[in-house]
Design a protein around this motif. Sequence first.
Motif, PDB file in Angstrom:
ATOM      1  N   PHE A   1      50.264  12.525  22.851  1.00  0.00           N
ATOM      2  CA  PHE A   1      49.581  12.796  21.583  1.00  0.00           C
ATOM      3  C   PHE A   1      49.358  11.510  20.789  1.00  0.00           C
ATOM      4  O   PHE A   1      48.263  11.262  20.286  1.00  0.00           O
ATOM      5  CB  PHE A   1      50.359  13.805  20.736  1.00  0.00           C
ATOM      6  CG  PHE A   1      49.704  14.068  19.413  1.00  0.00           C
ATOM      7  CD1 PHE A   1      48.539  14.804  19.340  1.00  0.00           C
ATOM      8  CD2 PHE A   1      50.225  13.546  18.239  1.00  0.00           C
ATOM      9  CE1 PHE A   1      47.906  15.033  18.123  1.00  0.00           C
ATOM     10  CE2 PHE A   1      49.614  13.767  17.020  1.00  0.00           C
ATOM     11  CZ  PHE A   1      48.442  14.510  16.965  1.00  0.00           C
ATOM     12  N   PHE A   2      50.383  10.662  20.660  1.00  0.00           N
ATOM     13  CA  PHE A   2      50.245   9.433  19.880  1.00  0.00           C
ATOM     14  C   PHE A   2      49.199   8.508  20.493  1.00  0.00           C
ATOM     15  O   PHE A   2      48.416   7.888  19.780  1.00  0.00           O
ATOM     16  CB  PHE A   2      51.575   8.690  19.771  1.00  0.00           C
ATOM     17  CG  PHE A   2      52.617   9.408  18.951  1.00  0.00           C
ATOM     18  CD1 PHE A   2      52.283  10.361  18.013  1.00  0.00           C
ATOM     19  CD2 PHE A   2      53.959   9.117  19.123  1.00  0.00           C
ATOM     20  CE1 PHE A   2      53.237  11.023  17.257  1.00  0.00           C
ATOM     21  CE2 PHE A   2      54.932   9.768  18.378  1.00  0.00           C
ATOM     22  CZ  PHE A   2      54.567  10.717  17.443  1.00  0.00           C
ATOM     23  N   ASP A   3      49.191   8.412  21.822  1.00  0.00           N
ATOM     24  CA  ASP A   3      48.202   7.578  22.492  1.00  0.00           C
ATOM     25  C   ASP A   3      46.788   8.095  22.245  1.00  0.00           C
ATOM     26  O   ASP A   3      45.882   7.324  21.952  1.00  0.00           O
ATOM     27  CB  ASP A   3      48.500   7.530  23.993  1.00  0.00           C
ATOM     28  CG  ASP A   3      47.606   6.559  24.724  1.00  0.00           C
ATOM     29  OD1 ASP A   3      47.554   5.380  24.306  1.00  0.00           O
ATOM     30  OD2 ASP A   3      46.970   6.976  25.714  1.00  0.00           O
ATOM     31  N   GLY A   4      46.604   9.398  22.345  1.00  0.00           N
ATOM     32  CA  GLY A   4      45.289   9.985  22.081  1.00  0.00           C
ATOM     33  C   GLY A   4      44.868   9.824  20.637  1.00  0.00           C
ATOM     34  O   GLY A   4      43.705   9.532  20.344  1.00  0.00           O
ATOM     35  N   PHE A   5      45.816  10.008  19.724  1.00  0.00           N
ATOM     36  CA  PHE A   5      45.514   9.849  18.295  1.00  0.00           C
ATOM     37  C   PHE A   5      45.059   8.423  18.012  1.00  0.00           C
ATOM     38  O   PHE A   5      44.059   8.206  17.319  1.00  0.00           O
ATOM     39  CB  PHE A   5      46.752  10.180  17.457  1.00  0.00           C
ATOM     40  CG  PHE A   5      46.499  10.154  15.977  1.00  0.00           C
ATOM     41  CD1 PHE A   5      46.105  11.307  15.309  1.00  0.00           C
ATOM     42  CD2 PHE A   5      46.638   8.982  15.249  1.00  0.00           C
ATOM     43  CE1 PHE A   5      45.860  11.285  13.941  1.00  0.00           C
ATOM     44  CE2 PHE A   5      46.401   8.948  13.878  1.00  0.00           C
ATOM     45  CZ  PHE A   5      46.001  10.102  13.226  1.00  0.00           C
ATOM     46  N   LEU A   6      45.771   7.452  18.560  1.00  0.00           N
ATOM     47  CA  LEU A   6      45.413   6.051  18.351  1.00  0.00           C
ATOM     48  C   LEU A   6      44.034   5.747  18.936  1.00  0.00           C
ATOM     49  O   LEU A   6      43.219   5.071  18.297  1.00  0.00           O
ATOM     50  CB  LEU A   6      46.478   5.134  18.969  1.00  0.00           C
ATOM     51  CG  LEU A   6      46.267   3.639  18.835  1.00  0.00           C
ATOM     52  CD1 LEU A   6      46.239   3.221  17.374  1.00  0.00           C
ATOM     53  CD2 LEU A   6      47.358   2.887  19.585  1.00  0.00           C
ATOM     54  N   ALA A   7      43.755   6.269  20.109  1.00  0.00           N
ATOM     55  CA  ALA A   7      42.444   6.028  20.735  1.00  0.00           C
ATOM     56  C   ALA A   7      41.315   6.666  19.927  1.00  0.00           C
ATOM     57  O   ALA A   7      40.247   6.069  19.779  1.00  0.00           O
ATOM     58  CB  ALA A   7      42.440   6.578  22.158  1.00  0.00           C
ATOM     59  N   ARG A   8      41.554   7.854  19.397  1.00  0.00           N
ATOM     60  CA  ARG A   8      40.502   8.555  18.641  1.00  0.00           C
ATOM     61  C   ARG A   8      40.306   7.974  17.241  1.00  0.00           C
ATOM     62  O   ARG A   8      39.190   7.887  16.744  1.00  0.00           O
ATOM     63  CB  ARG A   8      40.839  10.046  18.512  1.00  0.00           C
ATOM     64  CG  ARG A   8      40.681  10.839  19.774  1.00  0.00           C
ATOM     65  CD  ARG A   8      40.906  12.320  19.537  1.00  0.00           C
ATOM     66  NE  ARG A   8      42.266  12.617  19.089  1.00  0.00           N
ATOM     67  CZ  ARG A   8      43.322  12.794  19.873  1.00  0.00           C
ATOM     68  NH1 ARG A   8      43.182  12.678  21.187  1.00  0.00           N
ATOM     69  NH2 ARG A   8      44.509  13.086  19.374  1.00  0.00           N
ATOM     70  N   ASN A   9      41.395   7.604  16.577  1.00  0.00           N
ATOM     71  CA  ASN A   9      41.326   7.233  15.161  1.00  0.00           C
ATOM     72  C   ASN A   9      41.493   5.744  14.883  1.00  0.00           C
ATOM     73  O   ASN A   9      41.374   5.321  13.737  1.00  0.00           O
ATOM     74  CB  ASN A   9      42.393   8.013  14.375  1.00  0.00           C
ATOM     75  CG  ASN A   9      42.157   9.496  14.452  1.00  0.00           C
ATOM     76  OD1 ASN A   9      41.189   9.995  13.906  1.00  0.00           O
ATOM     77  ND2 ASN A   9      43.023  10.212  15.150  1.00  0.00           N
ATOM     78  N   LYS A  10      41.825   4.967  15.909  1.00  0.00           N
ATOM     79  CA  LYS A  10      42.010   3.509  15.774  1.00  0.00           C
ATOM     80  C   LYS A  10      43.081   3.161  14.736  1.00  0.00           C
ATOM     81  O   LYS A  10      43.002   2.158  14.039  1.00  0.00           O
ATOM     82  CB  LYS A  10      40.695   2.815  15.404  1.00  0.00           C
ATOM     83  CG  LYS A  10      39.532   3.140  16.298  1.00  0.00           C
ATOM     84  CD  LYS A  10      39.745   2.669  17.714  1.00  0.00           C
ATOM     85  CE  LYS A  10      38.512   2.864  18.550  1.00  0.00           C
ATOM     86  NZ  LYS A  10      38.656   3.809  19.623  1.00  0.00           N
ATOM     87  N   ARG A  11      44.091   4.029  14.612  1.00  0.00           N
ATOM     88  CA  ARG A  11      45.211   3.783  13.707  1.00  0.00           C
ATOM     89  C   ARG A  11      46.370   4.672  14.116  1.00  0.00           C
ATOM     90  O   ARG A  11      46.210   5.605  14.895  1.00  0.00           O
ATOM     91  CB  ARG A  11      44.837   4.075  12.256  1.00  0.00           C
ATOM     92  CG  ARG A  11      44.511   5.551  11.987  1.00  0.00           C
ATOM     93  CD  ARG A  11      44.202   5.822  10.529  1.00  0.00           C
ATOM     94  NE  ARG A  11      43.898   7.219  10.300  1.00  0.00           N
ATOM     95  CZ  ARG A  11      44.798   8.184  10.144  1.00  0.00           C
ATOM     96  NH1 ARG A  11      46.090   7.898  10.168  1.00  0.00           N
ATOM     97  NH2 ARG A  11      44.430   9.431   9.940  1.00  0.00           N
ATOM     98  N   TYR A  12      47.545   4.336  13.603  1.00  0.00           N
ATOM     99  CA  TYR A  12      48.729   5.156  13.860  1.00  0.00           C
ATOM    100  C   TYR A  12      48.811   6.284  12.836  1.00  0.00           C
ATOM    101  O   TYR A  12      48.140   6.244  11.804  1.00  0.00           O
ATOM    102  CB  TYR A  12      49.990   4.297  13.783  1.00  0.00           C
ATOM    103  CG  TYR A  12      50.055   3.251  14.863  1.00  0.00           C
ATOM    104  CD1 TYR A  12      50.364   3.595  16.172  1.00  0.00           C
ATOM    105  CD2 TYR A  12      49.789   1.912  14.576  1.00  0.00           C
ATOM    106  CE1 TYR A  12      50.409   2.631  17.168  1.00  0.00           C
ATOM    107  CE2 TYR A  12      49.833   0.948  15.560  1.00  0.00           C
ATOM    108  CZ  TYR A  12      50.144   1.322  16.865  1.00  0.00           C
ATOM    109  OH  TYR A  12      50.189   0.369  17.844  1.00  0.00           O
ATOM    110  N   LEU A  13      49.623   7.273  13.117  1.00  0.00           N
ATOM    111  CA  LEU A  13      49.819   8.369  12.172  1.00  0.00           C
ATOM    112  C   LEU A  13      50.464   7.848  10.898  1.00  0.00           C
ATOM    113  O   LEU A  13      51.351   6.987  10.954  1.00  0.00           O
ATOM    114  CB  LEU A  13      50.740   9.438  12.769  1.00  0.00           C
ATOM    115  CG  LEU A  13      50.126  10.417  13.760  1.00  0.00           C
ATOM    116  CD1 LEU A  13      50.021   9.811  15.142  1.00  0.00           C
ATOM    117  CD2 LEU A  13      50.963  11.672  13.817  1.00  0.00           C
ATOM    118  N   ASP A  14      50.039   8.372   9.750  1.00  0.00           N
ATOM    119  CA  ASP A  14      50.711   8.020   8.505  1.00  0.00           C
ATOM    120  C   ASP A  14      51.922   8.941   8.341  1.00  0.00           C
ATOM    121  O   ASP A  14      52.193   9.799   9.190  1.00  0.00           O
ATOM    122  CB  ASP A  14      49.752   8.099   7.308  1.00  0.00           C
ATOM    123  CG  ASP A  14      49.221   9.493   7.024  1.00  0.00           C
ATOM    124  OD1 ASP A  14      49.870  10.495   7.371  1.00  0.00           O
ATOM    125  OD2 ASP A  14      48.126   9.582   6.432  1.00  0.00           O
TER     126      ASP A  14
END
Length: 97
Positions: free
Chosen positions: A55-68
């Motif tokens: 999930f974190f890898d996909g989130f970073l790829a989609r949003n170009k940032r880490y989760l807040d």
Amino acid sequence: MGLDVIEEKNLNDVMVYSLDYPNVVLNEAKLFAPEITTLDDFAYGLYLGYISGVFFDGFLARNKRYLDSEELSDFHLILVKRSSEIRLKIKTHLHLK
């Protein structure tokens, strides 16, 4: 603001996929668990790590940032809410009672 609906769906998809196709995680768990702890506890930890990583890898790829912090809090809340389901499916795949 927390996770939006799309990211919640993405997290759900990762969780469903990992629990429907458990061989990747459970093969690793079967190798190492006897040396460390019980098989189902070790598999649960590996599942959480696998789900988080994907999930974190996909989130970073989609949003170009880490989760807040709010998004991370939502992520953990979703995992906690589904932890009994995850444990039950692990035990089912391992044929444990």
